[in-house]
Design a protein around this motif. Structure first.
Motif, short mmCIF file in Angstrom:
data_model
loop_
_atom_site.label_atom_id
_atom_site.label_comp_id
_atom_site.label_asym_id
_atom_site.label_seq_id
_atom_site.Cartn_x
_atom_site.Cartn_y
_atom_site.Cartn_z
N GLU A 161 -5.93 2.74 -10.81
CA GLU A 161 -6.79 2.64 -9.73
C GLU A 161 -6.31 1.19 -8.95
OE1 GLU A 161 -10.90 3.24 -10.76
OE2 GLU A 161 -10.40 4.16 -12.84
N ALA A 162 -6.82 1.15 -7.80
CA ALA A 162 -6.75 0.09 -7.09
C ALA A 162 -8.02 -0.68 -7.38
CB ALA A 162 -6.80 0.49 -5.40
N CYS A 163 -8.04 -2.03 -7.60
CA CYS A 163 -9.21 -2.69 -8.17
C CYS A 163 -9.05 -3.90 -8.12
CB CYS A 163 -9.40 -2.11 -9.82
SG CYS A 163 -10.61 -3.00 -10.39
N GLY A 164 -10.09 -4.89 -7.74
CA GLY A 164 -10.34 -6.16 -7.43
C GLY A 164 -10.65 -6.86 -8.69
N GLY A 165 -11.24 -6.03 -9.82
CA GLY A 165 -12.04 -6.83 -10.81
C GLY A 165 -11.15 -7.51 -11.75
N ARG B 60 0.72 -1.13 -0.23
CA ARG B 60 -0.04 0.00 0.12
C ARG B 60 0.76 1.29 0.00
NH1 ARG B 60 -5.26 1.21 1.26
NH2 ARG B 60 -5.46 -1.05 1.85
N GLY B 61 1.96 1.25 0.88
CA GLY B 61 2.70 2.54 0.95
C GLY B 61 3.43 2.85 -0.39
N ASP B 62 3.81 1.84 -0.99
CA ASP B 62 4.68 1.82 -2.37
C ASP B 62 3.69 2.46 -3.48
OD1 ASP B 62 6.76 1.03 -1.25
OD2 ASP B 62 6.64 -1.14 -2.06
N ALA B 63 2.46 1.85 -3.44
CA ALA B 63 1.53 2.01 -4.20
C ALA B 63 1.16 3.67 -4.14
CB ALA B 63 0.30 1.35 -4.34
N GLU B 64 0.80 3.99 -3.07
CA GLU B 64 0.32 5.67 -2.70
C GLU B 64 1.39 6.37 -3.07
OE1 GLU B 64 -2.82 4.40 0.96
OE2 GLU B 64 -0.97 5.39 1.53
N PRO C 279 -8.97 -2.39 1.47
CA PRO C 279 -8.56 -2.92 2.76
C PRO C 279 -7.19 -3.63 2.40
CG PRO C 279 -10.28 -4.46 2.48
CD PRO C 279 -10.49 -3.21 1.29
N GLY C 280 -6.33 -3.89 3.60
CA GLY C 280 -5.25 -4.72 3.45
C GLY C 280 -3.89 -4.12 3.12
#
Length: 262
Positions: free
Chosen positions: A197-201, A164-168, A182-183
């Motif tokens: 985008e952050a995406c689970g699809g 998450r930190g790297d992505a942000e 989350p996560g």
């Protein structure tokens, strides 16, 4: 499997659990469970001479539940799963088209425009965006043109897991167009030089796989939120064909060439 190879149509698996002769848990699956505004997959589970209809797939914790129309499966039994590919591929096109439209909206309206919600479906989908006023037809046309130019450019759609930190730190909070996920690790979907985008699809590998993107309608659903109704791929073509049929019928009734109706 649905993340490892989103183009997988058929797979072999072992039954781990059956509940109420309806809910099936497998040791592996290519069925995408409902999430991120994308409906769960449908299809079949085959064993011996039996074919069991899977009407939905949902995730409970880390377990994918296959909802069937009723089954008599035994634990440890081997099955062959078959995805309803026509439905899944249309959902993938609409999901990738949602990301393309989100990027197009920001390009036309400005960086303040933010995804306020989305729902993907097989024939028609919707994208809700934050904007201070209703959309002008000229803006709608421009958004549609930008979106289809990205399709024509056939840009790669890159999917990767990141801390998450790297992505942000790399992409900022624009990652959370569809809401914060989350996560400690997040799944990042990036359209080259256009949208991330952050995406689970599940998505198309290339934007060119989406086909035509057609905005069907826009409406103000609440203060500061505009809804874009759209179709992608063959459903978009069918919508255009239906509009042409109405135009031709109107021309017949008025006994005038279509180009002179106005």
């Amino acid at each position: 499997f649905y993340y490892r190879d989103q183009y997988m149509k058929k797979f072999e698996a072992k039954v781990l659990k059956v509940l109420d002769d309806k809910y099936v848990v497998l040791d592996r699956t290519a069925f995408y469970p409902e999430g991120g505004g994308q409906p769960g997959d449908t299809g079949t589970l085959k064993v011996a001479r039996k074919e069991i209809a899977v009407t939905d797939a949902k995730k409970v914790g880390n377990v994918v539940i296959h909802i069937t129309s009723g089954c008599k499966l035994n634990e440890e039994e081997k099955v062959i799963g078959q995805i309803n590919w026509e439905r899944r591929s249309s959902l993938m096109r609409h999901h990738t088209a949602t990301h393309i439209l989100t990027g197009s909206v920001r390009k036309v309206l400005g960086e303040h425009a933010w995804q306020a919600g989305a729902q993907k479906d097989v024939d028609v989908s919707r994208l809700d965006i934050s904007h201070w006023s209703g959309l002008l037809q000229e803006q709608v046309d421009e958004i549609e043109e930008v979106a289809n130019s990205i399709v024509i450019a056939n840009k790669p759609v890159e999917v990767k897991w990141m801390l998450r930190g790297d992505a942000e730190g790399t992409y900022g909070y624009r990652l959370y167009q569809g809401g914060v996920v989350p996560g400690p690790k997040i799944r990042v979907v990036k359209i080259e030089d256009f949208d991330v985008e952050a995406c689970g699809g599940v998505h198309c590998n290339m934007t060119g796989d989406v086909g035509l993107i057609k905005i069907i309608n826009t409406e103000r659903i609440q203060d500061g939120v505009e809804r874009i109704i759209f179709a992608a791929g063959l459903p978009a073509v069918k919508f255009v064909q239906n509009q042409e049929k109405k135009l031709k019928k109107t021309a017949e009734i008025l006994n005038a060439p279509a180009e002179r109706l106005v």
